[in-house]
Design an enzyme around this catalytic site. Structure first.
Site: not given
Length: 425
Positions: A17, A139, A168, A247-248
């Site tokens: 892959q 993977e 991968d 996040g924020g």
């Protein structure tokens, strides 16, 4: 219309892959990708997870579009001669063998430079230089060693790997960028160079916000994590954060109408600060707009569980698509949890070429991903993956310029597959 990588020739020694993801992307952009495979068997994924008897598996076909296949036995003197000719004729060699395999075949970096000083030699490895550089990686191992697993899942559960193939395919995408960068630099230097993308490095690059949070822990609790509002202490390492947005702007996956029978009847909802007033009006909690416990983002952080539980009471009265339509009217960030079935059937993804239908001579029509990167002046045509050795003679003739006698001699030697002629008594 010409393609962005017209004229670039790739010698593809990749399999499974990570490497095929890289070379397929380059082929989509117009590079002539010559996949070198072992006679008789080829890429191991041709037969892995096979769903149609006698046909290449979806695992193989979905990773090897737009390529040509040549079968060669590198241990055969004639086969090795052909490979040396291909090295001279190609711009890039890409491989994801185990450590040292290409060297043992006689194709060290030094030998490759002798054959073609302009050659770019690109590799996917499990690890970069260090204590694990000789270890094999798959993977999920890459996800674990790159920081993804330790930061995925819920706080009270074990580490989890994601269904996205960030080890991968993610590393293959990184390698493709390295290759085109090296090709660009070659236009000024005239020289080839080595390009390395390790799977651990690739996963870590995709986990950069978690490394960010690791450093922020020194300054105190990570207030945007939902565990902060639940009074759960932080440890020494970035914790698993469930469905926190990372996040924020706080976000969470919440139930929609029908969740009792549909495992994907959910929506991702982000309580973005600029639209907080609109969120309150939509869910019927207008008093939160002025309530000091909810009016400001910092005040809301300790109360995120209550907020999302309340929003969920509203979303549970709507299907995920009904909720999406309403929320989008007010620019409230959200997104339905789409199943693979829903993605496969989405007309807009077919229209943009993100999902394509491909016809194969042995397995018939199948769906695949298309090129995720769109160029206005280099459209992508997705063509089927090659049959094993399908283009062997074609490559010998049009790339190496061998005449009929030479091609016949190579075939007779067994270099491209099949048994050698019996020795005369």
């Amino acid at each position: 219309m010409s393609k962005a990588l017209d004229g670039v020739r790739i010698l593809d020694f990749t399999h499974v892959q990570s490497g095929p993801t890289c070379t397929q992307l380059l082929a989509w952009f117009g590079a002539d990708c010559i996949k070198v495979e072992r006679p008789g068997t080829g890429d191991v994924t041709r037969s892995q997870l096979r769903d149609v008897p006698g046909a290449d598996s979806l695992y193989f076909t979905m990773l090897n579009h737009n390529k040509r296949s040549i079968t060669l036995d590198a241990k055969n003197p004639q086969g090795k001669e052909v490979l040396e000719g291909l090295v001279k004729a190609c711009d890039v060699l890409v491989e994801n063998f185990g450590p040292g395999v290409l060297d043992r075949m006689g194709f060290t970096w030094e030998r490759l430079q002798e054959l073609n000083p302009r050659l770019i030699y690109a590799s996917v490895k499990g690890f970069g230089p260090g204590p694990y550089e000789d270890c094999k990686v798959y993977e999920n191992v890459a996800q674990c060693t790159g920081g993804a697993a330790s930061t995925t899942g819920f706080l009270d559960g074990p580490p989890l790997v994601t269904g996205a193939q960030i080890g991968d395919s993610g590393t293959g995408l990184h390698l493709a960028l390295g290759i085109v960068t090296a090709l660009f630099q070659r236009t000024t230097t005239g020289k080839g160079q080595r390009v390395l993308a390790s799977m651990q490095d690739g996963v870590l690059n995709l986990c950069r916000v978690k490394l960010r949070d690791q450093q922020r822990l020194k300054a105190g609790p990570l207030q945007e994590y939902s565990q902060y509002g639940q009074g759960i202490a932080f440890g020494e390492a970035t914790p698993r954060a469930g469905n926190d947005s990372g996040g924020g702007q706080p976000g969470w996956i919440i139930k929609c109408k029908g969740y009792e029978t549909d495992p994907n009847a959910y929506i991702y909802f982000i309580t973005q600060a600029p639209v907080w007033d609109k969120i309150c009006k939509v869910i019927g909690k207008e008093e939160w707009i002025t309530d000091p416990d909810f009016a400001k983002p910092d005040a809301r952080l300790p109360r995120l569980k209550l907020i999302f539980d309340t929003i969920e009471q509203w979303t549970m009265t709507k299907t995920k698509f009904e909720a999406m339509d309403i929320l989008n009217e007010f620019d409230i960030p959200c997104g339905p949890i789409l199943s693979m079935k829903e993605i496969a059937e989405e007309p807009s993804l077919r229209a943009t070429g993100t999902v394509v239908e491909v016809d194969h001579p042995k397995r018939g029509k199948y769906l695949s991903v298309g090129n995720p990167i769109k160029l206005s002046d280099s459209p992508t045509d997705v063509t089927r993956s090659p049959l094993l050795g399908e283009h062997t003679e074609e490559i010998l003739r049009d790339v190496l310029r061998y005449d009929d006698a030479k091609v016949a001699a190579i075939k007779a030697s067994g270099a491209t597959g099949g048994a050698k002629p019996a020795a005369a008594e």
